[in-house]
Write an enzyme that holds these catalytic residues in place. Structure first.
Site, PDB file in Angstrom:
ATOM      1  N   GLY A 232      37.309  20.507  51.311  1.00 24.13           N
ATOM      2  CA  GLY A 232      36.423  19.466  50.782  1.00 24.13           C
ATOM      3  C   GLY A 232      35.590  18.815  51.878  1.00 24.13           C
ATOM      4  O   GLY A 232      34.383  18.594  51.709  1.00 24.13           O
TER       5      GLY A 232
ATOM      6  N   VAL B 119      40.652  19.578  45.313  1.00 22.79           N
ATOM      7  CA  VAL B 119      42.061  19.239  45.518  1.00 22.79           C
ATOM      8  C   VAL B 119      42.933  20.476  45.312  1.00 22.79           C
ATOM      9  O   VAL B 119      42.457  21.536  44.907  1.00 22.79           O
ATOM     10  CB  VAL B 119      42.525  18.098  44.580  1.00 22.79           C
ATOM     11  CG1 VAL B 119      41.685  16.853  44.816  1.00 22.79           C
ATOM     12  CG2 VAL B 119      42.482  18.519  43.123  1.00 22.79           C
TER      13      VAL B 119
ATOM     14  N   SER C 228      34.594  31.401  48.674  1.00 24.00           N
ATOM     15  CA  SER C 228      35.294  32.211  49.669  1.00 24.00           C
ATOM     16  C   SER C 228      34.654  32.068  51.027  1.00 24.00           C
ATOM     17  O   SER C 228      33.447  31.875  51.149  1.00 24.00           O
ATOM     18  CB  SER C 228      35.318  33.691  49.272  1.00 24.00           C
ATOM     19  OG  SER C 228      35.968  34.432  50.294  1.00 24.00           O
TER      20      SER C 228
ATOM     21  N   GLY D 270      36.925  30.675  53.655  1.00 21.85           N
ATOM     22  CA  GLY D 270      37.835  29.833  54.425  1.00 21.85           C
ATOM     23  C   GLY D 270      37.131  28.572  54.885  1.00 21.85           C
ATOM     24  O   GLY D 270      36.060  28.227  54.393  1.00 21.85           O
TER      25      GLY D 270
ATOM     26  N   LYS E 107      36.178  35.359  41.485  1.00 26.05           N
ATOM     27  CA  LYS E 107      36.836  35.018  42.755  1.00 26.05           C
ATOM     28  C   LYS E 107      38.228  35.642  42.827  1.00 26.05           C
ATOM     29  O   LYS E 107      38.666  36.117  43.876  1.00 26.05           O
ATOM     30  CB  LYS E 107      36.929  33.495  42.908  1.00 26.05           C
ATOM     31  CG  LYS E 107      37.801  33.010  44.078  1.00 26.05           C
ATOM     32  CD  LYS E 107      37.188  33.353  45.404  1.00 26.05           C
ATOM     33  CE  LYS E 107      37.915  32.971  46.677  1.00 26.05           C
ATOM     34  NZ  LYS E 107      39.037  32.146  46.734  1.00 26.05           N
TER      35      LYS E 107
ATOM     36  N   HIS F 190      37.784  39.176  43.675  1.00 33.38           N
ATOM     37  CA  HIS F 190      37.403  39.206  45.097  1.00 33.38           C
ATOM     38  C   HIS F 190      38.665  39.200  45.962  1.00 33.38           C
ATOM     39  O   HIS F 190      38.805  40.000  46.893  1.00 33.38           O
ATOM     40  CB  HIS F 190      36.526  37.994  45.436  1.00 33.38           C
ATOM     41  CG  HIS F 190      36.392  37.728  46.909  1.00 33.38           C
ATOM     42  ND1 HIS F 190      37.396  37.146  47.649  1.00 33.38           N
ATOM     43  CD2 HIS F 190      35.392  37.989  47.784  1.00 33.38           C
ATOM     44  CE1 HIS F 190      37.015  37.058  48.919  1.00 33.38           C
ATOM     45  NE2 HIS F 190      35.808  37.559  49.025  1.00 33.38           N
ATOM     46  N   ASN F 191      39.585  38.297  45.650  1.00 29.50           N
ATOM     47  CA  ASN F 191      40.802  38.209  46.449  1.00 29.50           C
ATOM     48  C   ASN F 191      41.679  39.447  46.290  1.00 29.50           C
ATOM     49  O   ASN F 191      42.312  39.883  47.246  1.00 29.50           O
ATOM     50  CB  ASN F 191      41.584  36.947  46.080  1.00 29.50           C
ATOM     51  CG  ASN F 191      40.929  35.694  46.627  1.00 29.50           C
ATOM     52  OD1 ASN F 191      39.728  35.683  46.872  1.00 29.50           O
ATOM     53  ND2 ASN F 191      41.691  34.644  46.815  1.00 29.50           N
TER      54      ASN F 191
ATOM     55  N   GLU G  70      40.266  41.937  48.449  1.00 21.12           N
ATOM     56  CA  GLU G  70      40.609  41.542  49.829  1.00 21.12           C
ATOM     57  C   GLU G  70      42.018  42.041  50.187  1.00 21.12           C
ATOM     58  O   GLU G  70      42.233  42.589  51.276  1.00 21.12           O
ATOM     59  CB  GLU G  70      40.514  40.012  49.915  1.00 21.12           C
ATOM     60  CG  GLU G  70      40.970  39.378  51.204  1.00 21.12           C
ATOM     61  CD  GLU G  70      40.959  37.842  51.077  1.00 21.12           C
ATOM     62  OE1 GLU G  70      39.954  37.266  50.593  1.00 21.12           O
ATOM     63  OE2 GLU G  70      41.969  37.218  51.453  1.00 21.12           O
TER      64      GLU G  70
ATOM     65  N   ARG H 150      56.200  61.077  23.371  1.00 25.29           N
ATOM     66  CA  ARG H 150      56.211  59.866  22.542  1.00 25.29           C
ATOM     67  C   ARG H 150      56.325  60.245  21.063  1.00 25.29           C
ATOM     68  O   ARG H 150      57.007  59.580  20.281  1.00 25.29           O
ATOM     69  CB  ARG H 150      54.942  59.033  22.778  1.00 25.29           C
ATOM     70  CG  ARG H 150      54.825  58.487  24.191  1.00 25.29           C
ATOM     71  CD  ARG H 150      53.592  57.604  24.367  1.00 25.29           C
ATOM     72  NE  ARG H 150      53.769  56.324  23.689  1.00 25.29           N
ATOM     73  CZ  ARG H 150      53.036  55.897  22.684  1.00 25.29           C
ATOM     74  NH1 ARG H 150      52.049  56.651  22.211  1.00 25.29           N
ATOM     75  NH2 ARG H 150      53.273  54.733  22.130  1.00 25.29           N
TER      76      ARG H 150
ATOM     77  N   HIS I 181      55.332  58.626  17.476  1.00 31.75           N
ATOM     78  CA  HIS I 181      54.162  57.798  17.792  1.00 31.75           C
ATOM     79  C   HIS I 181      52.832  58.501  17.487  1.00 31.75           C
ATOM     80  O   HIS I 181      51.787  57.929  17.690  1.00 31.75           O
ATOM     81  CB  HIS I 181      54.212  57.357  19.253  1.00 31.75           C
ATOM     82  CG  HIS I 181      55.338  56.395  19.517  1.00 31.75           C
ATOM     83  ND1 HIS I 181      55.458  55.202  18.840  1.00 31.75           N
ATOM     84  CD2 HIS I 181      56.408  56.462  20.355  1.00 31.75           C
ATOM     85  CE1 HIS I 181      56.549  54.562  19.276  1.00 31.75           C
ATOM     86  NE2 HIS I 181      57.137  55.316  20.180  1.00 31.75           N
TER      87      HIS I 181
HETATM   88  P1  NDP Z   1      44.872  21.518  49.793  1.00 30.39           P
HETATM   89  O1  NDP Z   1      44.978  22.620  48.825  1.00 30.39           O
HETATM   90  O2  NDP Z   1      45.906  21.407  50.870  1.00 30.39           O
HETATM   91  O3  NDP Z   1      44.831  20.133  48.969  1.00 30.39           O
HETATM   92  C1  NDP Z   1      44.846  18.882  49.621  1.00 30.39           C
HETATM   93  C2  NDP Z   1      43.925  17.901  48.924  1.00 30.39           C
HETATM   94  O4  NDP Z   1      44.322  17.743  47.547  1.00 30.39           O
HETATM   95  C3  NDP Z   1      43.983  16.531  49.543  1.00 30.39           C
HETATM   96  O5  NDP Z   1      42.699  15.965  49.517  1.00 30.39           O
HETATM   97  C4  NDP Z   1      44.944  15.781  48.625  1.00 30.39           C
HETATM   98  O6  NDP Z   1      44.767  14.400  48.663  1.00 30.39           O
HETATM   99  C5  NDP Z   1      44.508  16.343  47.302  1.00 30.39           C
HETATM  100  N1  NDP Z   1      45.516  16.153  46.251  1.00 30.39           N
HETATM  101  C6  NDP Z   1      46.689  16.816  46.105  1.00 30.39           C
HETATM  102  N2  NDP Z   1      47.336  16.404  45.000  1.00 30.39           N
HETATM  103  C7  NDP Z   1      46.555  15.451  44.421  1.00 30.39           C
HETATM  104  C8  NDP Z   1      46.658  14.668  43.251  1.00 30.39           C
HETATM  105  N3  NDP Z   1      47.715  14.765  42.436  1.00 30.39           N
HETATM  106  N4  NDP Z   1      45.668  13.780  42.968  1.00 30.39           N
HETATM  107  C9  NDP Z   1      44.598  13.681  43.768  1.00 30.39           C
HETATM  108  N5  NDP Z   1      44.430  14.416  44.889  1.00 30.39           N
HETATM  109  C10 NDP Z   1      45.392  15.299  45.215  1.00 30.39           C
HETATM  110  O7  NDP Z   1      43.423  21.479  50.491  1.00 30.39           O
HETATM  111  P2  NDP Z   1      42.444  22.656  50.956  1.00 30.39           P
HETATM  112  O8  NDP Z   1      41.281  21.952  51.527  1.00 30.39           O
HETATM  113  O9  NDP Z   1      43.141  23.678  51.762  1.00 30.39           O
HETATM  114  O10 NDP Z   1      42.021  23.376  49.596  1.00 30.39           O
HETATM  115  C11 NDP Z   1      41.361  22.692  48.541  1.00 30.39           C
HETATM  116  C12 NDP Z   1      41.170  23.668  47.399  1.00 30.39           C
HETATM  117  O11 NDP Z   1      40.323  24.734  47.831  1.00 30.39           O
HETATM  118  C13 NDP Z   1      42.463  24.316  46.901  1.00 30.39           C
HETATM  119  O12 NDP Z   1      42.395  24.471  45.513  1.00 30.39           O
HETATM  120  C14 NDP Z   1      42.455  25.663  47.569  1.00 30.39           C
HETATM  121  O13 NDP Z   1      43.171  26.622  46.830  1.00 30.39           O
HETATM  122  C15 NDP Z   1      40.964  25.966  47.597  1.00 30.39           C
HETATM  123  N6  NDP Z   1      40.531  26.907  48.623  1.00 30.39           N
HETATM  124  C16 NDP Z   1      41.053  26.856  49.877  1.00 30.39           C
HETATM  125  C17 NDP Z   1      40.629  27.739  50.845  1.00 30.39           C
HETATM  126  C18 NDP Z   1      41.176  27.650  52.219  1.00 30.39           C
HETATM  127  O14 NDP Z   1      40.824  28.525  53.042  1.00 30.39           O
HETATM  128  N7  NDP Z   1      41.994  26.675  52.538  1.00 30.39           N
HETATM  129  C19 NDP Z   1      39.601  28.752  50.572  1.00 30.39           C
HETATM  130  C20 NDP Z   1      39.061  28.676  49.256  1.00 30.39           C
HETATM  131  C21 NDP Z   1      39.537  27.805  48.328  1.00 30.39           C
HETATM  132  P3  NDP Z   1      45.616  13.484  49.706  1.00 30.39           P
HETATM  133  O15 NDP Z   1      44.842  13.517  50.993  1.00 30.39           O
HETATM  134  O16 NDP Z   1      45.624  12.140  49.072  1.00 30.39           O
HETATM  135  O17 NDP Z   1      46.983  14.093  49.832  1.00 30.39           O
END
Ligand code: NDP
Length: 478
Positions: free
Chosen positions: A14, A74, A128, A130, A183, A186-187, A190, A447, A453
């Protein structure tokens, strides 16, 4: 002014996406459940662009220009539902929620349906590349309504990776779950790519007699040819790396048990449901599971089998060339299977996914980015209704030219006792598809024998059953 887009969920993905939007000139509203993350992002990177930091969901929503664009980054699963429950009541008709997490496409279909009733557009988006990709340009695979793409598309095009011809590595994949489905596949691809590369390495080492450093050189050379890709490039880097503590090749000190997060498994589960033969992806998922069964591996340790005799000099070099052919041919097969699965999903859910467009947006930014995807893009552009990648003339020619060496490598693997499930499964798929007759005739006859069958005949229409327990007369079963 108000923010063009908001990002909630400011862990690594994010944060990097928010920075990417800001660096591209957009004003980005920020929110995270734990406010410390929001503050840290502004403190560390606030000078990179225009951010509006908020701490309450109400302030976050109020900071957004209408129609609002709210990106959720998240943890996938229940946290995504929790965040939607929190924000949806604060939104108005026409607003857009974008879920960029790794959601299962069935969850995306459900969320899209529920939010549509409130007039909110829900865009399940595969991303995708990372963390690096999120910051500098990922491949983005959005689903959702055509209307949401109108409002969101230009922004995603701006922050996405660009292919060599300059076109953005994002496009509207189709309604509801189409983006997350693409996606997912894609994975899966991968996983297959990584497994094939691992088998190539294993064979070069045990049959070819090469050291990891020498194999790094071989991969480095392959990366200048038709196998040119991110995964080949990083393989060369990993193999060239020595462990600091021991000075040994790094690959030799890593525990040989591969883990997985689930998208490869989903690909295979859905393929089974849809009846799509994705044997290459399945073997890759199984190879990871097998590696994790230390107990079974220990118990099988003393079982008899050959030990590959290492080749030398020109023979080893000739073998390496054959492995390149086997890897390339097997890769064509995995992509053939993966694109078949996308077509099957698109048909089942009525998404109208354009396979050429999928190939085009995978050309850069994502983990499977490769020169090869330019070729797939061209194949589908030349013939959008291509029944299979193997029916493209160029791929058919290449796989035909590779097949002798491919067979030699699979034979060498079997003779030397080196597991090569990816190479073997790909070759079996190729041979099964081109076979004039398959032993499925015998399967169907069995079968009919034990379960009545029924069967169809190759020489005339109708459905038949043979009275196996009686006088073995054939009766009409239609
Ligand atoms: P995480 O999957 O580790 O998620 C952490 C985030 O989620 C934090 O901001 C956390 O907030 C928030 N969170 C968790 N539970 C809750 C909840 N119940 N309510 C509100 N917020 C919540 O973070 P990533 O950045 O690694 O991944 C984010 C998304 O992107 C995931 O779905 C992941 O699968 C996807 N993704 C990840 C990739 C990667 O390379 N890492 C690549 C492509 C997609 P807080 O800080 O408050 O704990």
């Amino acid at each position: 002014g108000k923010a063009d887009i908001g990002v909630t969920g400011l862990a690594v993905m994010g944060s990097n996406l928010a920075r990417n939007f800001a660096r591209n000139g957009y004003t980005v509203a920020l929110h995270n459940r734990t406010a410390a993350r929001t503050r840290a992002l502004v403190a560390d990177h606030g000078d990179e662009g225009s951010f509006v930091a908020t701490e309450s969901p109400e302030d976050f929503v109020a900071a957004l220009e209408r129609p609002r664009r709210l990106m959720v980054m998240v943890k996938a699963g229940e946290p995504t539902d929790a965040v939607i429950r929190q924000f949806a009541p604060l939104l108005e008709e026409g607003d857009v929620i974008i879920d960029g997490g790794n959601a299962h496409f069935e969850d995306t279909r459900r969320r899209e349906r529920e939010l549509r009733e409130q007039g909110i557009h829900f865009v399940g988006t595969g991303i995708s590349g990372g963390e690096e990709g999120a910051l500098n340009g990922p491949s983005i695979m959005p689903g959702g309504s055509a209307e949401s793409w109108q409002s969101l598309g230009p922004m995603l095009e701006k922050i996405s990776a660009k292919a060599q011809d300059g076109s953005p590595c994002t496009a509207h994949m189709g309604p509801d779950g189409a983006g997350h489905y693409v996606k997912m596949v894609h994975n899966g691809i991968e996983y297959a790519d990584m497994q094939l590369i691992a088998e190539a390495y294993d064979l070069l080492r045990s049959v070819g007699g090469y050291s990891p450093a020498q194999i790094a050189e071989i991969f480095h050379t392959w990366n200048t040819g038709r196998l040119d890709s991110y995964l080949i490039e990083i393989t060369a880097e990993v193999l060239a790396h020595d462990d600091d503590a021991t000075g040994r090749p790094f690959v030799d000190i890593v525990l040989d048990q591969a883990e997985q997060k689930g998208t490869g498994r989903w690909t295979v589960q859905i393929a089974l449901d849809l009846g799509v033969p994705v044997s290459g992806i399945a073997e890759a998922v199984f190879a990871r599971s097998l590696s994790g069964h230390r107990d079974l591996r220990d118990a099988a340790h003393g079982l008899p089998g050959p030990r590959a005799k290492a080749l030398h000099g020109a023979e080893a070099a000739a073998f390496a060339d054959k492995v390149e052919q086997a890897l390339y041919a097997s890769k064509i097969v995995s992509y053939t299977q993966g694109f078949h699965q996308i077509q099957a999903g698109s048909d089942t859910y009525d998404w109208g996914v354009d396979l050429g467009r999928v190939a085009a947006i995978w050309r850069n930014g994502c983990i499977i980015r490769a020169a090869f995807l330019d070729r797939i893009t061209a194949a589908y552009r030349a013939r959008p209704d291509l029944p299979s990648l193997l029916s493209d003339r160029h791929f058919a020619e290449e796989i035909g030219a590779a097949q002798d060496d491919w067979r030699a490598v699979v034979a060498a693997a079997a003779a030397g006792g080196v597991p090569a499930p990816g190479f073997s499964a790909a070759l079996a798929y190729y041979d099964a598809l081109r076979a004039e007759r398959l032993p499925a005739a015998l399967t169907q006859a069995q079968r009919d024998f034990f379960g009545a069958h029924t069967y169809r005949r190759a020489d005339r229409d109708g459905v038949f059953h043979t009275l196996w327990g009686g006088d073995r007369r054939e009766v009409d079963a239609g």
